[in-house]
Motif scaffolding. Structure first.
Motif, PDB file in Angstrom:
ATOM      1  N   ALA A 128      -0.161   0.006  -5.233  1.00 48.78           N
ATOM      2  CA  ALA A 128       0.080   0.800  -4.237  1.00 48.78           C
ATOM      3  C   ALA A 128       0.877   1.268  -3.472  1.00 48.78           C
ATOM      4  O   ALA A 128       0.935   2.272  -3.121  1.00 48.78           O
ATOM      5  CB  ALA A 128      -0.403  -0.744  -3.456  1.00 48.78           C
ATOM      6  N   VAL A 129       2.523   0.586  -4.309  1.00 49.64           N
ATOM      7  CA  VAL A 129       3.098   1.885  -4.129  1.00 49.64           C
ATOM      8  C   VAL A 129       3.564   3.476  -5.223  1.00 49.64           C
ATOM      9  O   VAL A 129       4.353   3.846  -4.686  1.00 49.64           O
ATOM     10  CB  VAL A 129       4.724   0.547  -4.950  1.00 49.64           C
ATOM     11  CG1 VAL A 129       6.249   1.528  -5.211  1.00 49.64           C
ATOM     12  CG2 VAL A 129       5.018  -0.274  -4.287  1.00 49.64           C
ATOM     13  N   ARG A 130       2.843   3.399  -6.376  1.00 44.30           N
ATOM     14  CA  ARG A 130       2.275   4.007  -6.858  1.00 44.30           C
ATOM     15  C   ARG A 130       1.785   4.841  -5.921  1.00 44.30           C
ATOM     16  O   ARG A 130       1.953   6.778  -6.238  1.00 44.30           O
ATOM     17  CB  ARG A 130       2.321   4.167  -8.027  1.00 44.30           C
ATOM     18  CG  ARG A 130       2.064   5.466  -9.257  1.00 44.30           C
ATOM     19  CD  ARG A 130       1.278   5.373 -10.673  1.00 44.30           C
ATOM     20  NE  ARG A 130       1.609   4.071 -11.026  1.00 44.30           N
ATOM     21  CZ  ARG A 130       1.484   3.342 -11.687  1.00 44.30           C
ATOM     22  NH1 ARG A 130      -0.047   2.558 -11.195  1.00 44.30           N
ATOM     23  NH2 ARG A 130       1.979   2.470 -12.370  1.00 44.30           N
ATOM     24  N   VAL A 131       0.292   4.462  -5.351  1.00 42.34           N
ATOM     25  CA  VAL A 131       0.083   5.922  -4.937  1.00 42.34           C
ATOM     26  C   VAL A 131       0.477   6.104  -3.630  1.00 42.34           C
ATOM     27  O   VAL A 131       0.592   7.259  -3.022  1.00 42.34           O
ATOM     28  CB  VAL A 131      -0.823   4.980  -3.961  1.00 42.34           C
ATOM     29  CG1 VAL A 131      -1.724   5.786  -3.301  1.00 42.34           C
ATOM     30  CG2 VAL A 131      -1.823   5.287  -5.138  1.00 42.34           C
ATOM     31  N   SER A 132       1.690   5.815  -2.679  1.00 44.96           N
ATOM     32  CA  SER A 132       2.049   5.762  -1.989  1.00 44.96           C
ATOM     33  C   SER A 132       3.605   7.119  -2.311  1.00 44.96           C
ATOM     34  O   SER A 132       3.671   8.260  -1.162  1.00 44.96           O
ATOM     35  CB  SER A 132       2.985   4.647  -1.426  1.00 44.96           C
ATOM     36  OG  SER A 132       4.216   5.009  -0.828  1.00 44.96           O
ATOM     37  N   PHE A 133       3.861   7.022  -3.276  1.00 43.83           N
ATOM     38  CA  PHE A 133       5.045   7.752  -3.692  1.00 43.83           C
ATOM     39  C   PHE A 133       4.243   9.149  -4.091  1.00 43.83           C
ATOM     40  O   PHE A 133       4.585   9.720  -4.421  1.00 43.83           O
ATOM     41  CB  PHE A 133       5.966   7.310  -4.633  1.00 43.83           C
ATOM     42  CG  PHE A 133       6.997   7.986  -5.364  1.00 43.83           C
ATOM     43  CD1 PHE A 133       8.494   7.704  -4.396  1.00 43.83           C
ATOM     44  CD2 PHE A 133       6.621   8.990  -5.534  1.00 43.83           C
ATOM     45  CE1 PHE A 133      10.047   8.771  -5.329  1.00 43.83           C
ATOM     46  CE2 PHE A 133       8.283   9.720  -6.624  1.00 43.83           C
ATOM     47  CZ  PHE A 133       9.463   9.272  -6.567  1.00 43.83           C
ATOM     48  N   LYS A 140      16.631   3.503   8.240  1.00 47.39           N
ATOM     49  CA  LYS A 140      16.710   1.466   8.850  1.00 47.39           C
ATOM     50  C   LYS A 140      16.427   0.746   8.258  1.00 47.39           C
ATOM     51  O   LYS A 140      15.643   0.422   7.915  1.00 47.39           O
ATOM     52  CB  LYS A 140      16.492   1.979  10.522  1.00 47.39           C
ATOM     53  CG  LYS A 140      16.900   0.050  10.763  1.00 47.39           C
ATOM     54  CD  LYS A 140      16.263   0.359  12.338  1.00 47.39           C
ATOM     55  CE  LYS A 140      16.917  -1.023  12.688  1.00 47.39           C
ATOM     56  NZ  LYS A 140      16.606  -1.565  14.621  1.00 47.39           N
ATOM     57  N   ILE A 141      16.733   0.139   7.096  1.00 55.00           N
ATOM     58  CA  ILE A 141      16.952  -0.515   5.772  1.00 55.00           C
ATOM     59  C   ILE A 141      16.486  -2.100   6.184  1.00 55.00           C
ATOM     60  O   ILE A 141      16.666  -2.368   7.493  1.00 55.00           O
ATOM     61  CB  ILE A 141      17.816  -1.111   4.286  1.00 55.00           C
ATOM     62  CG1 ILE A 141      18.212   0.676   4.048  1.00 55.00           C
ATOM     63  CG2 ILE A 141      17.090  -2.011   3.940  1.00 55.00           C
ATOM     64  CD1 ILE A 141      17.144   0.803   3.793  1.00 55.00           C
ATOM     65  N   ALA A 142      15.436  -2.128   6.108  1.00 54.95           N
ATOM     66  CA  ALA A 142      14.667  -3.683   6.529  1.00 54.95           C
ATOM     67  C   ALA A 142      14.328  -4.253   5.657  1.00 54.95           C
ATOM     68  O   ALA A 142      13.392  -3.524   4.930  1.00 54.95           O
ATOM     69  CB  ALA A 142      13.636  -3.774   8.111  1.00 54.95           C
ATOM     70  N   VAL A 143      13.597  -5.785   5.821  1.00 55.81           N
ATOM     71  CA  VAL A 143      13.470  -6.525   4.440  1.00 55.81           C
ATOM     72  C   VAL A 143      11.158  -6.235   5.085  1.00 55.81           C
ATOM     73  O   VAL A 143      11.160  -6.634   6.183  1.00 55.81           O
ATOM     74  CB  VAL A 143      12.840  -8.093   4.349  1.00 55.81           C
ATOM     75  CG1 VAL A 143      12.977  -8.813   3.634  1.00 55.81           C
ATOM     76  CG2 VAL A 143      14.952  -8.152   4.326  1.00 55.81           C
ATOM     77  N   GLY A 144      10.687  -6.668   3.594  1.00 57.86           N
ATOM     78  CA  GLY A 144       9.369  -5.785   4.327  1.00 57.86           C
ATOM     79  C   GLY A 144       8.774  -4.628   4.219  1.00 57.86           C
ATOM     80  O   GLY A 144       7.414  -4.298   4.432  1.00 57.86           O
ATOM     81  N   THR A 145      10.171  -3.107   3.825  1.00 55.01           N
ATOM     82  CA  THR A 145       9.779  -2.395   4.267  1.00 55.01           C
ATOM     83  C   THR A 145      10.124  -1.370   2.817  1.00 55.01           C
ATOM     84  O   THR A 145      10.487  -0.437   3.073  1.00 55.01           O
ATOM     85  CB  THR A 145      10.364  -1.525   5.714  1.00 55.01           C
ATOM     86  OG1 THR A 145      11.678  -1.362   5.394  1.00 55.01           O
ATOM     87  CG2 THR A 145       9.861  -1.834   6.760  1.00 55.01           C
ATOM     88  N   ALA A 159       0.517   7.059   2.591  1.00 59.45           N
ATOM     89  CA  ALA A 159      -0.365   5.937   2.120  1.00 59.45           C
ATOM     90  C   ALA A 159       1.051   4.708   1.798  1.00 59.45           C
ATOM     91  O   ALA A 159       1.520   4.452   1.012  1.00 59.45           O
ATOM     92  CB  ALA A 159      -0.750   5.705   0.413  1.00 59.45           C
ATOM     93  N   ARG A 160       1.181   3.938   2.890  1.00 60.80           N
ATOM     94  CA  ARG A 160       1.823   2.669   3.536  1.00 60.80           C
ATOM     95  C   ARG A 160       1.868   1.475   1.660  1.00 60.80           C
ATOM     96  O   ARG A 160       0.524   1.346   2.063  1.00 60.80           O
ATOM     97  CB  ARG A 160       2.027   2.497   4.156  1.00 60.80           C
ATOM     98  CG  ARG A 160       2.358   3.177   5.244  1.00 60.80           C
ATOM     99  CD  ARG A 160       2.322   2.894   6.868  1.00 60.80           C
ATOM    100  NE  ARG A 160       3.667   3.670   7.970  1.00 60.80           N
ATOM    101  CZ  ARG A 160       2.778   3.609   8.859  1.00 60.80           C
ATOM    102  NH1 ARG A 160       2.889   2.551   9.341  1.00 60.80           N
ATOM    103  NH2 ARG A 160       3.834   4.371  10.185  1.00 60.80           N
ATOM    104  N   ALA A 161       2.922   1.144   1.775  1.00 57.02           N
ATOM    105  CA  ALA A 161       2.661   0.021   0.515  1.00 57.02           C
ATOM    106  C   ALA A 161       4.253  -0.982   1.370  1.00 57.02           C
ATOM    107  O   ALA A 161       5.115  -1.204   1.020  1.00 57.02           O
ATOM    108  CB  ALA A 161       3.080   0.436  -0.541  1.00 57.02           C
ATOM    109  N   ARG A 162       3.535  -1.455   1.824  1.00 52.25           N
ATOM    110  CA  ARG A 162       4.750  -2.463   2.889  1.00 52.25           C
ATOM    111  C   ARG A 162       4.077  -3.673   2.306  1.00 52.25           C
ATOM    112  O   ARG A 162       3.146  -4.600   1.793  1.00 52.25           O
ATOM    113  CB  ARG A 162       3.861  -2.265   4.177  1.00 52.25           C
ATOM    114  CG  ARG A 162       4.158  -1.312   4.702  1.00 52.25           C
ATOM    115  CD  ARG A 162       3.933  -1.943   6.886  1.00 52.25           C
ATOM    116  NE  ARG A 162       3.953  -0.494   7.391  1.00 52.25           N
ATOM    117  CZ  ARG A 162       5.692  -0.657   8.072  1.00 52.25           C
ATOM    118  NH1 ARG A 162       6.745  -0.985   8.005  1.00 52.25           N
ATOM    119  NH2 ARG A 162       5.249   0.731   8.613  1.00 52.25           N
ATOM    120  N   GLY A 163       5.645  -4.899   2.230  1.00 52.66           N
ATOM    121  CA  GLY A 163       5.290  -6.298   2.320  1.00 52.66           C
ATOM    122  C   GLY A 163       7.025  -6.787   1.367  1.00 52.66           C
ATOM    123  O   GLY A 163       7.516  -5.568   0.900  1.00 52.66           O
TER     124      GLY A 163
END
Length: 239
Positions: A99-104, A138-143, A86-90
């Motif tokens: 959304a972050v909690r559900v992703s984890f 691969k760390i990127a802004v937004g992920t 369950a992705r939490a992008r942004g």
């Protein structure tokens, strides 16, 4: 030593399409009895209707009681593959706590509870395969939220491999794979994104669901592989 899936029971958790379906069919074609499980058993049943050696079950990885009940219904199982996410992008300012909690919960705590309730039902030849992802490497802004979730999944695989030994536990870390996950970009947006990734990664192409399914089969059958993350990503973190 590479084992066989013939007459083995493989539980694959996920949807009836994309990566999960490719893994279900690949395991079945290697001789396994496959159980496809997810939150919508009716949809899964429709997805696999008429497919021999594939049955369906219901499970919610965000509900420990549901996982425990699945274990009770299955009895014994040889291998478990969890593809659920369950992705939490942004960017940080736009991230939603729930959304972050559900992703984890879906990608880390869910597989942890699967191990808790299903490992006691496995023999010493059993294994788990969970999913990480290229964002951890691969760390990127937004992920950010995706990256920390995937990194936790990598750590979970190593931790479980040690505690559950000789049951094996490994993770698969896909790169950009041609699935419905990118359809929200629109047809042209998806094509442009794929063209950009393909032009930069060392493999010079986008991954396929079969690339990932073959990696899962390797993790399930290589009896000397445990505590590892298989990076099936076309070398994307190198760019």
């Amino acid at each position: 030593m590479t084992g066989s899936l013939k007459d083995q029971t493989v539980l694959v958790i996920g949807r009836g399409s994309g990566l999960a379906r490719a893994i279900v069919l690949a395991a079945r074609d290697e001789g396994a009895q496959v159980i496809a499980a997810g939150r919508n058993q009716e949809a899964l049943g429709a997805a696999y209707v008429g497919e021999p050696d594939i049955s369906t079950e219901i499970v919610d990885l965000n509900d420990e009681a549901s996982i425990a009940a699945l274990g009770e219904r299955l009895g014994t199982v040889d291998h478990v593959v969890s593809t659920a996410s369950a992705r939490a992008r942004g960017r940080l300012a736009d991230l939603d706590r729930d959304a972050v909690r559900v992703s984890f919960d879906t990608k880390v705590i869910g597989p942890l509870m699967l191990a808790k309730h299903l490992a006691p039902r496995m023999g010493k030849g059993g294994s788990f395969v969970i999913f990480s992802g290229v964002a951890a490497a691969k760390i990127a802004v937004g992920t950010m939220a995706v990256a920390i979730t995937n990194a936790a999944a990598d750590t979970l695989a190593r931790s479980l491999a040690l505690e559950l030994a000789p049951i094996r536990v490994n993770a698969i870390s896909p790169g950009v794979i041609d699935t419905g996950a990118w359809d929200a970009f629109g047809e042209q947006g998806k094509a442009d994104y794929f063209a950009d990734i393909s032009s930069r990664n060392p493999a010079r192409r986008i991954g396929t669901i079969d690339d990932i399914a073959q990696g899962v089969l390797f993790a399930l059958t290589n009896t000397f592989l445990t505590g590892q993350t298989l990076h099936i990503d076309g070398g994307e973190p190198l760019t």
